[in-house]
Enzyme design. Structure first.
Site, PDB file in Angstrom:
ATOM      1  N   LYS A  20       0.397  37.617 -17.137  1.00  0.00           N
ATOM      2  CA  LYS A  20      -0.651  37.924 -16.164  1.00  0.00           C
ATOM      3  C   LYS A  20      -0.768  39.431 -15.956  1.00  0.00           C
ATOM      4  O   LYS A  20      -1.876  39.966 -15.804  1.00  0.00           O
ATOM      5  CB  LYS A  20      -0.353  37.207 -14.850  1.00  0.00           C
ATOM      6  CG  LYS A  20      -0.401  35.685 -14.979  1.00  0.00           C
ATOM      7  CD  LYS A  20       0.003  34.975 -13.708  1.00  0.00           C
ATOM      8  CE  LYS A  20      -0.001  33.454 -13.892  1.00  0.00           C
ATOM      9  NZ  LYS A  20       0.425  32.724 -12.684  1.00  0.00           N
ATOM     10  N   ASP A  39       5.739  34.309 -17.827  1.00  0.00           N
ATOM     11  CA  ASP A  39       4.409  33.940 -17.347  1.00  0.00           C
ATOM     12  C   ASP A  39       3.811  35.054 -16.494  1.00  0.00           C
ATOM     13  O   ASP A  39       2.630  35.383 -16.614  1.00  0.00           O
ATOM     14  CB  ASP A  39       4.500  32.643 -16.545  1.00  0.00           C
ATOM     15  CG  ASP A  39       3.139  32.170 -16.072  1.00  0.00           C
ATOM     16  OD1 ASP A  39       2.301  31.802 -16.924  1.00  0.00           O
ATOM     17  OD2 ASP A  39       2.895  32.179 -14.848  1.00  0.00           O
TER      18      ASP A  39
END
Length: 918
Positions: free
Chosen positions: A778, A774
Site C-alpha cells: 500500500k 501488505d
C-alpha cells in the site's frame, strides 16, 4: 346483347414480344384482358334517368346503348366521364399492404377487415403480390430463358398457391370469376414463357409484364373479399393509370401530369369510395408494361397518394414502426413516434429498413404524412413520417433520432501533396469512379486538399482501385500523388436527426461515446445541413459502436458487461451487493449491470445475456465448466450485445494481475482490489499507467488501499488541483489496527492475535498480515501515485513475525509458538505506556526525501492515530495546503463488506465516465 370472344395469344405474338417487340399495353377497365389482340371492354352502368341497366361497348369516342330495351340517344365518352369527376383531398386515406400482409388467405381477409374498419370517406388500397410470389415470377422468366422446362411446374405452383388462397377466401360467383381469370392468365403466361424458352431470351419489358401478374391477382382477391361484406369496391390495374419514364436499370421517374389525367379518366369510368390498386406495376408513355422496381409498392402508394392529395398514406408491414436502430443489433432499440421526411430519407439511404428514399418524394410536395404500422398488431400506433414533428424536446438526446449502419464497405484514400490547390483533381477521381459504375457512399476531404477519401461497396473497390491507378499513373510516378490506398472491411455508422443542426455538442457526444467504447474512427463526413453525422469504422467494431452511440444518445442507459474473477470472500460479497442494487440502478440511474461470467481457480460459468445473481452459486456448481481465464476473457471481449466491458479481479493473484495490460489494450476496463499490479515491478506499473492514460479504457483500483475509503481518489484530487504532497502517513492495515487497538496490557499479544484470527480479521496465516508486506504494498502504491519511482524492495519493513517463527511450516505451528514471545511484546508495550504513548503499525511515504517506511511507531495518546477503535484505518496527508494540520481520512479499512463496497463504487464511477448520470 353483345357477345365477346377472347382469343389466347398466338405463340408467334408472344415470341415477338420476347424478342424485343412487345405489343403495346392498351388501357382497359375490364379484368379479362388480352394483351396481344384488340380488346373489347365491357362495363355495367346505371342510367339513372331511365332506371335501367345497360350493357355497353366502348368504341373510339362513343358509348352505344343496348337498344333492345330502350331507344336511347348515343352518349359520348366525354359526356360519361364528365359525370364523375375525381375528388381530391383529405377525404382519401391511402393504404399499402406488402407481400407479408397478403401472404395467405387469412391475411388477405385481415386486410379486408382493416379496410372495412377505416372510417375514412374514401379509401385507396395499394397491394403487393402474395408473399414470395414476385420472386417466383422472376424465377419463371429465368428458367424459361435458361430453357429449363421446370418453368412449367413452377408456374403450376404459382397457380396452385393462388387457387388455394381463393378457395379459402371466396365462394360462389366471385370464386368462379376469379378462377376463370386466373386460368386464362396462366394459360397466356404458359404460351408466352414457351416462346421465351424457344428464343432463350426475354426483354426487360416482357419480364416486367410477367412479374406484374402477382399484383393483379392479389388485388382482385382483395376486392372480392371486400365486396363479400356488401361494401362496393373497384379494383385498379395501375398500368392504366401510372405512367413512368425509365431513367436507369433500377429507377423510373413518374410522369405526374399524365398519370393524373389517366387517373381522372379511370375514376370517371369506375367511380368508387373504395379502390383496390395494384402496387409495383406501371406503364411507359408508349404503353409498354413496366415496374417501379424493388420496393415499388411503397412507391406506388406514395405516387397515388400525391395524385389524390390524400390526408395520409399508411404503409402496413410486420413491425410496429421505425426503430431507433436495427433491433437485431441493438436490443434496446425503441419505436420512434415521429420522423421528419429528411430523417426518414437519411435513415433509408444508410440502410435502415424504413422506406426507399424515392417513396418519400411524392408525398413531401403536399405534406402528406406517411404512417408505418404493424398489420399484426393494430393496437401499436406506429411511426408517423411528416414534414416537421411537433412538440419534441430540444435536449441533446432528442436531437439524434436514430442510427443506421452500412456494412461490407471499403475506404479508398487518394493522397498527395500535389493535390493541394490543383483544380479538377476531385473531378478526375470521381470521373474514374463513375466510369467503372461504382457507387460512392460517402466522401470526406480535409480543407488542406492533401487527401480525399471515399467509401464504396467492397465488391466494387477492386475496379475502383484499378481505374484510379490507371488514371493517375503519371501523377503517382512523378510523386504528385503519394498513394491510392484501399482499406478493406469497413462499415459506416450514421447518426440521424433534424435538430442536430441547431444543437451544440452532438458531434462531441457521439465521438466521446465511441472513444469510451474504444472505437477508432477512420473517416468522418457531415453535410452543412447536419441531418446526419457519418463515420467510417472497422467492420468488426460496427455493432459495438452502434450500441455505444445508441445507448449514449437515445436511451442514456449505460450497460456494462461485467466479468467477476475470484468469487471468494470479497467477490461473493460484491455479487450479493450487485444483486441487491441492480434493479435500483437500472430504474433510478439507467445503469444496467450484466454479469456475463464468474470464474474461480477451478470452475467458471458464462452467459451471453447475464447471469441470474440469485442463482449464481448453484450455477457455479451445476452448470460450470473448467476454469480457463483466456476463454473467460474472450467470452467477455467478443460479446457484441454490450459495447462496454469490465473485468473485476477480486483475487490477490499475481498471475491474474499480469494480464491487466493486455485486457486494457483490448478495450476492456479493469477494476480491482488486487495490489499486485500496482506494487509489482516498476516498469510494468509505468507501462500499465501509460496505456491507461493514453486511451479511453479505464483502470480503477481504489480498494487496493484502505478498502472502501477514498484514499486514492483523495490523493489524486489533491494532485490534480495543484497541491504538493509532502508526506503520507497512516495505519493501512485493518488487521494490525485491530491488534494494536486491543493490545493494551490486559491480554497477551498472542491472545489478541488469536482473537483477530478467529474473528476473521487476519489472513488464514496471520504471518501474511504481521510480516508487514501488505502494508508495504500500500505504501508503494501511494508513493507511485505521488510521483515517486520506487520498487517494493526500496521500502524498509519491520516485520512483526519473530525471526525464529518465520520458518514455521503451518499457521497452526506458528500460533502454537507465538506465546513464547509475549514477554518481548509486553516490555515494548510497557515502555510506550511509561512515556504516555501507544504502539501503532504504520506506513510512511516521505515525498520530500523520496522514500518510504513500514514500521512500528509510538504516538502520544492525544494523537489521532492513538484514538482509533476496532479495525479502523487512518491516513494523514501533509501537503502544501494542509501543512499545519494534515488532511485526515479515517474509517473501516478491513472486511469484505467495505472492500466489496469500494469495488462497487469503482464500477459506478466507471459507469459515470461512460455516460451514466453521476
Amino acid at each position: 346483347m353483345w357477345s365477346l370472344a377472347v382469343a389466347s395469344p398466338h405463340p408467334a405474338a408472344a415470341f415477338a414480344f420476347a424478342a424485343g417487340h412487345p405489343l403495346r399495353h392498351r388501357p382497359s377497365a375490364a379484368s379479362d384482358r388480352d394483351a396481344n389482340s384488340q380488346r373489347w371492354r365491357w362495363e355495367r352502368i346505371r342510367a339513372c334517368s331511365y332506371g335501367s341497366s345497360l350493357r355497353i361497348r366502348h368504341l373510339p369516342g362513343r358509348l352505344y346503348g343496348d337498344v333492345s330495351k330502350n331507344n336511347l340517344t348515343p352518349v359520348t365518352v366525354e359526356q360519361a366521364e364528365a359525370s364523375a369527376q375525381l375528388p381530391k383531398g383529405d377525404m382519401w386515406s391511402v393504404h399499402k399492404f406488402g407481400g407479408t400482409c397478403m401472404g395467405t388467405s387469412q391475411r388477405i381477409q385481415n386486410v379486408a377487415d382493416i379496410i372495412l374498419r377505416d372510417p375514412s370517406e374514401r379509401k385507396l388500397v395499394v397491394v403487393s403480390a402474395m408473399s414470395k410470389v414476385t420472386d417466383m415470377m422472376y424465377n419463371l422468366v429465368n428458367k424459361a430463358q435458361s430453357r429449363d422446362d421446370s418453368y412449367i411446374a413452377a408456374l403450376d405452383e404459382v397457380f396452385e398457391k393462388h387457387m388455394a388462397a381463393a378457395k379459402d377466401l371466396l365462394g360462389g360467383e366471385d370464386l368462379a370469376r376469379f378462377l376463370s381469370q386466373l386460368h386464362a392468365d396462366v394459360s397466356n403466361l404458359k404460351a408466352m414463357l414457351r416462346a421465351i424458352c424457344i428464343a432463350g431470351h426475354a426483354t426487360e419489358s416482357f419480364s416486367d409484364f410477367v412479374v406484374g401478374h402477382g399484383e393483379l391477382w392479389s388485388a382482385q382477391m382483395l376486392s372480392f373479399a371486400i365486396k363479400k361484406s356488401g361494401t362496393p369496391c373497384s379494383w385498379m390495374d395501375t398500368r392504366e393509370v401510372l405512367v413512368v419514364n425509365p431513367t436507369g436499370s433500377n429507377q423510373v421517374d413518374p410522369d405526374y401530369i399524365e398519370s393524373e389525367k389517366r387517373l381522372e379518366k379511370w375514376f370517371a369510368r369506375r367511380p368508387a369510395d373504395t379502390i383496390i390498386a395494384t402496387g409495383f406495376i406501371a406503364t411507359t408513355p408508349e404503353d409498354i408494361p413496366t415496374t417501379l422496381k424493388r420496393d415499388g409498392s411503397d412507391f406506388s402508394a406514395a405516387i397515388i397518394g400525391s395524385l389524390v392529395k390524400a390526408g395520409q398514406v399508411t404503409i402496413w408491414t410486420d413491425v410496429d414502426g421505425v426503430f431507433s436502430a436495427d433491433p437485431r443489433k441493438v436490443s434496446e432499440a425503441v419505436i420512434l413516434s415521429t420522423l421528419s421526411y429528411q430523417e426518414a430519407w437519411e435513415m433509408s439511404y444508410f440502410g435502415a429498413n424504413v422506406l426507399h428514399p424515392r417513396t418519400i418524394i411524392p408525398v413531401m410536395k403536399y405534406n402528406i404524412p406517411i404512417v408505418i404500422r404493424n398489420m399484426f398488431d393494430i393496437s401499436a400506433p406506429g411511426t408517423m413520417i411528416c414534414q416537421q414533428p411537433a412538440n419534441e424536446s430540444d435536449d441533446l438526446e432528442a436531437c439524434v433520432k436514430a442510427f443506421a449502419t452500412i456494412d461490407k464497405l471499403a475506404l479508398v484514400n487518394v493522397e498527395g501533396t500535389g493535390m493541394a490547390g490543383v483544380p479538377g483533381t476531385a473531378s478526375a477521381i470521381f470521373g474514374a469512379v463513375k466510369d467503372v459504375g461504382a457507387n460512392v457512399i460517402m466522401i470526406s476531404q480535409a480543407s488542406s486538399e492533401h487527401s480525399v477519401c471515399f467509401a464504396v461497396p467492397e465488391k466494387e473497390v477492386a475496379a475502383v482501385s484499378a481505374a484510379l491507378h490507371v488514371r493517375f499513373r503519371e501523377a503517382l510516378s512523378a510523386g504528385r500523388l503519394s498513394k491510392v490506398e484501399v482499406i478493406h472491411n469497413c462499415s459506416i455508422l450514421a447518426a440521424v436527426g433534424l435538430k442536430m443542426a441547431s444543437t451544440p455538442g452532438v458531434s462531441a457526444t457521439l465521438f466521446d461515446a465511441l472513444a469510451k467504447a474504444n472505437i477508432n474512427v477512420r473517416a468522418i463526413a457531415q453535410g452543412c445541413s447536419e441531418y446526419n453525422i457519418t463515420v467510417v469504422l472497422k467492420q468488426e467494431d460496427c455493432v459495438r459502436a452502434l450500441r455505444a452511440a445508441h445507448s449514449r444518445f437515445f436511451l442514456s442507459k449505460t450497460t456494462l458487461a461485467v466479468g467477476i474473477i475470484g468469487p471468494g470472500l470479497i467477490g461473493r460479497t460484491l455479487l450479493n451487493q450487485l444483486k441487491d442494487q441492480a434493479a435500483v440502478l437500472k430504474e433510478n440511474m439507467n445503469i444496467d449491470l450484466r454479469v456475463m461470467g464468474i470464474t474461480g481457480s477451478r470452475n467458471m460459468v458464462l452467459s451471453d445475456t447475464g447471469i441470474d445473481l440469485t442463482q449464481w452459486k448453484e450455477q457455479l456448481k451445476t452448470e460450470a465448466e473448467q476454469a480457463d481465464l483466456n476463454k473467460f476473457v474472450h467470452h467477455l471481449s467478443e460479446n457484441q450485445l454490450f459495447p462496454n466491458r469490465v473485468l473485476v479481479d477480486c483475487t490477490a493473484d499475481t498471475s491474474v494481475a499480469s494480464h491487466y495490460y493486455d485486457w486494457l489494450k483490448k478495450g476492456i476496463h479493469v477494476i480491482t482490489p488486487n495490489k499486485k499490479a500496482n506494487s509489482g515491478p516498476l516498469d510494468r506499473y509505468l507501462k500499465l499507467r501509460t496505456l491507461q492514460r493514453a486511451s479511453y479504457t479505464h483502470y480503477f483500483y481504489e480498494a487496493t488501499v484502505g478498502a472502501g475509503l477514498p484514499i486514492i481518489s483523495t490523493l489524486r484530487g489533491l494532485l490534480e488541483t495543484g497541491d504538493k504532497i509532502l508526506r503520507i502517513e497512516g495505519i493501512f492495515s485493518g488487521t494490525l489496527s485491530y491488534i494494536f487497538n486491543n493490545f493494551e496490557g490486559t491480554r497477551t499479544f498472542s491472545d489478541v492475535v488469536s482473537e483477530a484470527k478467529e474473528a476473521g480479521y487476519t489472513e488464514p496465516d496471520p504471518r501474511d498480515d504481521l510480516s508487514g508486506t501488505d502494508v508495504a504494498r500500500k505504501v508503494i502504491i501511494l508513493a507511485r501515485e505521488s510521483g515517486l519511482r520506487l520498487e517494493l524492495s526500496d521500502i524498509p519493513v519491520r516485520s512483526l513475525v519473530p525471526e525464529a517463527l518465520r520458518s514455521c511450516s503451518t499457521a497452526d505451528e506458528y500460533m502454537q509458538k507465538l506465546p513464547s514471545f509475549d514477554q518481548d511484546w509486553a516490555r515494548e508495550l510497557k515502555d510506550a505506556e511509561a512515556a504516555g504513548e501507544v504502539l501503532r503499525y504504520v506506513g510512511v511515504v516521505d515525498v520530500v526525501n523520496k522514500e518510504g517506511q513500514v514500521e512500528l511507531r509510538r504516538y502520544k495518546k492525544d494523537h489521532p492515530f492513538a484514538q482509533l477503535s476496532g479495525s479502523d484505518n487512518i491516513i494523514a496527508f501533509t501537503t502544501s495546503r494542509y501543512k499545519e494540520q494534515p488532511l485526515i481520512v479515517r474509517g473501516p479499512g478491513a472486511g469484505a463488506e467495505v472492500t466489496a463496497g469500494g469495488v462497487f463504487s469503482d464500477i459506478l464511477r466507471l459507469a459515470s465516465y461512460l455516460g451514466a448520470p453521476s
